[in-house]
Design a protein around this motif. Structure first.
Motif, PDB file in Angstrom:
ATOM      1  N   LEU A  50     -28.885  20.659  10.348  1.00  0.00           N
ATOM      2  CA  LEU A  50     -30.032  21.422   9.845  1.00  0.00           C
ATOM      3  C   LEU A  50     -30.161  22.803  10.492  1.00  0.00           C
ATOM      4  O   LEU A  50     -30.246  23.809   9.781  1.00  0.00           O
ATOM      5  N   PRO A  51     -30.186  22.916  11.843  1.00  0.00           N
ATOM      6  CA  PRO A  51     -30.243  24.275  12.400  1.00  0.00           C
ATOM      7  C   PRO A  51     -28.989  25.089  12.112  1.00  0.00           C
ATOM      8  O   PRO A  51     -29.067  26.316  11.957  1.00  0.00           O
ATOM      9  N   ALA A  52     -27.820  24.424  12.038  1.00  0.00           N
ATOM     10  CA  ALA A  52     -26.595  25.163  11.729  1.00  0.00           C
ATOM     11  C   ALA A  52     -26.611  25.713  10.308  1.00  0.00           C
ATOM     12  O   ALA A  52     -26.085  26.797  10.024  1.00  0.00           O
ATOM     13  N   LEU A  53     -27.223  24.962   9.394  1.00  0.00           N
ATOM     14  CA  LEU A  53     -27.237  25.340   7.980  1.00  0.00           C
ATOM     15  C   LEU A  53     -28.376  26.291   7.635  1.00  0.00           C
ATOM     16  O   LEU A  53     -28.340  26.954   6.583  1.00  0.00           O
ATOM     17  N   LEU A  54     -29.370  26.381   8.487  1.00  0.00           N
ATOM     18  CA  LEU A  54     -30.582  27.143   8.185  1.00  0.00           C
ATOM     19  C   LEU A  54     -30.295  28.570   7.726  1.00  0.00           C
ATOM     20  O   LEU A  54     -30.842  29.021   6.703  1.00  0.00           O
ATOM     21  N   PRO A  55     -29.433  29.342   8.410  1.00  0.00           N
ATOM     22  CA  PRO A  55     -29.190  30.717   7.930  1.00  0.00           C
ATOM     23  C   PRO A  55     -28.539  30.769   6.553  1.00  0.00           C
ATOM     24  O   PRO A  55     -28.701  31.760   5.834  1.00  0.00           O
ATOM     25  N   HIS A  56     -27.814  29.736   6.163  1.00  0.00           N
ATOM     26  CA  HIS A  56     -27.121  29.717   4.876  1.00  0.00           C
ATOM     27  C   HIS A  56     -28.023  29.234   3.743  1.00  0.00           C
ATOM     28  O   HIS A  56     -27.726  29.490   2.573  1.00  0.00           O
ATOM     29  N   PRO A 181     -21.253  26.979  -1.441  1.00  0.00           N
ATOM     30  CA  PRO A 181     -22.696  27.137  -1.208  1.00  0.00           C
ATOM     31  C   PRO A 181     -23.203  26.034  -0.285  1.00  0.00           C
ATOM     32  O   PRO A 181     -22.494  25.059   0.009  1.00  0.00           O
ATOM     33  N   TRP A 182     -24.461  26.171   0.141  1.00  0.00           N
ATOM     34  CA  TRP A 182     -24.981  25.232   1.131  1.00  0.00           C
ATOM     35  C   TRP A 182     -24.985  23.795   0.618  1.00  0.00           C
ATOM     36  O   TRP A 182     -24.861  22.846   1.402  1.00  0.00           O
ATOM     37  N   GLN A 183     -25.090  23.613  -0.707  1.00  0.00           N
ATOM     38  CA  GLN A 183     -25.070  22.251  -1.248  1.00  0.00           C
ATOM     39  C   GLN A 183     -23.737  21.558  -0.964  1.00  0.00           C
ATOM     40  O   GLN A 183     -23.698  20.350  -0.687  1.00  0.00           O
ATOM     41  N   GLY A 184     -22.649  22.312  -1.020  1.00  0.00           N
ATOM     42  CA  GLY A 184     -21.344  21.744  -0.702  1.00  0.00           C
ATOM     43  C   GLY A 184     -21.256  21.315   0.751  1.00  0.00           C
ATOM     44  O   GLY A 184     -20.657  20.279   1.073  1.00  0.00           O
ATOM     45  N   VAL A 185     -21.862  22.102   1.658  1.00  0.00           N
ATOM     46  CA  VAL A 185     -21.891  21.743   3.071  1.00  0.00           C
ATOM     47  C   VAL A 185     -22.631  20.421   3.260  1.00  0.00           C
ATOM     48  O   VAL A 185     -22.168  19.526   3.983  1.00  0.00           O
ATOM     49  N   VAL A 186     -23.771  20.292   2.589  1.00  0.00           N
ATOM     50  CA  VAL A 186     -24.575  19.073   2.735  1.00  0.00           C
ATOM     51  C   VAL A 186     -23.808  17.858   2.227  1.00  0.00           C
ATOM     52  O   VAL A 186     -23.855  16.780   2.839  1.00  0.00           O
ATOM     53  N   LEU A 187     -23.070  18.007   1.142  1.00  0.00           N
ATOM     54  CA  LEU A 187     -22.296  16.877   0.621  1.00  0.00           C
ATOM     55  C   LEU A 187     -21.193  16.455   1.591  1.00  0.00           C
ATOM     56  O   LEU A 187     -20.916  15.254   1.752  1.00  0.00           O
TER      57      LEU A 187
END
Length: 414
Positions: A50-56, A181-187
């Motif tokens: 979550l903190p790593a992804l926040l800027p994206h 995009p960030w959705q790909g990171v979350v997956l």
């Protein structure tokens, strides 16, 4: 599936280097090593992502304040539910709870990628449920109740493996976000979480603990609650200080001087320093009692703010303070359940560990906001002096709090 085999081999080799008795994936992984692997993957997916992804994530449809507020709310949900998770461990449902909670977390991460943007913060808040069901304290309670290994050794091994979570999460997010995009990171992290759930060992992998001393009579409820408070307050205050330094120290140093841009990078040393602290504890543990070690740790935690008061504009001094802080905080994570296990009734250890964690998580969640008020009104020196006062209070609770020990701080192999 060969990539998964290699992942487990590497984790197992790392844990074996640190003293765990694991064997290679494909025969049977030691239960402690599997718990360590699960914690590494679940911490990465449910928390550090979550903190790593926040800027994206922020800057378009999603606001920084909305996402950061959702993360804070998730931590509060975690804090409220963790005693419930501990109670389930006490009733023998710990492994099932961790697996179901982890599966819920995987589903929530997938859901985050398909819901409307307005619903993303709500999904993040819901992640507090799998956090409470899977991260650290339920695992520690299971190990304290079921592992045949010495409890200190088992918990230290788990935290050493899980301590790599920041080194996995932040670079991986940066790498994937450069292409997707960030959705790909979350997956991708949903897949990591699924691997973590698969790593959780079943009851058949755990041995029954053998206590080195006969069980003591249960304490009266009021005495147990008092001991829980005496443990929760000093360990929680240490979590408050650590979170305040992590979130606010770079900004505070930049306010002192715009030339202190190096302050943005130095907190990255906290993760490796925690691993170093846990390695040191492995050497000290056979000769140490948890309560005495905790007193020494709280005394040494006075050093980082003292160093920061003296060396606010010298990067080497700040680096030294963060190395000491990180190392001691790594030991803090191990000592908290060990002190509780040496003092509190074993029959309700899961619930009491959860109650202790609740206080710490609430303090950790409050630290950025309260610390920010201190910094705004008192400046850098006032912030660090206030954190020194917090650590002095923690030391006072640790030294003067008197526990009625059950005399059963050792677990031996059956």
């Amino acid at each position: 599936m060969w990539e998964l085999d290699i992942t487990f081999v590497l984790i197992n080799r790392y844990a074996s280097m640190l003293g765990a008795d694991g064997v290679l994936w494909g025969t049977k992984l030691d239960a402690v090593t599997r718990h360590g692997a699960a914690q590494l993957l679940l911490w990465s997916a449910f928390y550090y992502q979550l903190p790593a992804l926040l800027p994206h994530m922020t800057g378009g449809e999603l606001s920084f304040s909305g996402i950061s507020g959702a993360v804070t709310a998730a931590i509060l949900v975690w804090a409220v539910l963790i005693p419930v998770a501990g109670r389930l461990v006490d009733h023998g449902h710990g492994v099932v709870m961790m697996r179901l909670g982890g599966a819920l977390g995987v589903a929530l991460l997938v859901l985050m990628t398909v819901v409307p943007y307005a619903s993303v913060p709500l999904v993040i808040v819901a992640l507090g449920v799998p956090m409470a069901a899977t991260l650290y304290d339920p695992c520690f309670a299971i190990l304290l109740r079921t592992t045949g290994l010495d409890a200190s050794r088992a918990i230290t091994t788990v935290t050493l493996v899980a301590g790599l979570a920041t080194l996995l999460s932040f670079p991986l997010v940066m790498l994937i976000a450069a292409a997707w995009p960030w959705q790909g990171v979350v997956l991708v992290f949903a897949a990591i979480a699924a691997l973590g759930v698969a790593s959780i060992p079943g009851q058949a992998n755990a041995q029954t603990s053998v206590l080195s001393a006969p069980a003591s009579p249960e304490k009266p409820p009021h005495r147990t609650r008092f001991d829980v408070a005496l443990i929760a307050v000093p360990f929680g205050l240490a979590m408050f200080t650590h979170a305040a330094l992590l979130f606010l120290l770079p900004l505070a140093l930049l306010k002192v001087s715009s030339d202190n841009s190096w302050a943005l990078y130095l907190p990255a040393i906290l993760g490796p320093a925690q691993i170093a602290g846990r390695l040191l504890w492995r050497r000290l543990a056979p000769r140490s009692q948890p309560k005495s070690a905790a007193n020494a740790m709280f005394a040494l935690l006075l050093l980082p703010p003292l160093i920061l008061l003296v060396a606010q504009s010298h990067w080497m001094g700040v680096l030294l303070a963060l190395l000491v802080q990180g190392g001691l905080y790594g030991i803090h994570t191990v000592l908290r359940p060990l002190v509780a296990a040496s003092v509190l009734p074993l029959s309700s250890l899961g619930q009491t560990l959860g109650s202790i964690a609740t206080i710490g998580l609430l303090m950790m969640a409050a630290a950025p906001a309260l610390g920010g008020v201190m910094m705004q009104n008192l400046g850098y020196q006032g912030l660090i002096a206030s954190l020194l006062a917090v650590n002095l209070t923690a030391l006072g609770f640790a030294v003067f709090g008197q526990f009625e020990s059950h005399g059963r701080a050792r677990w031996t192999q059956s």
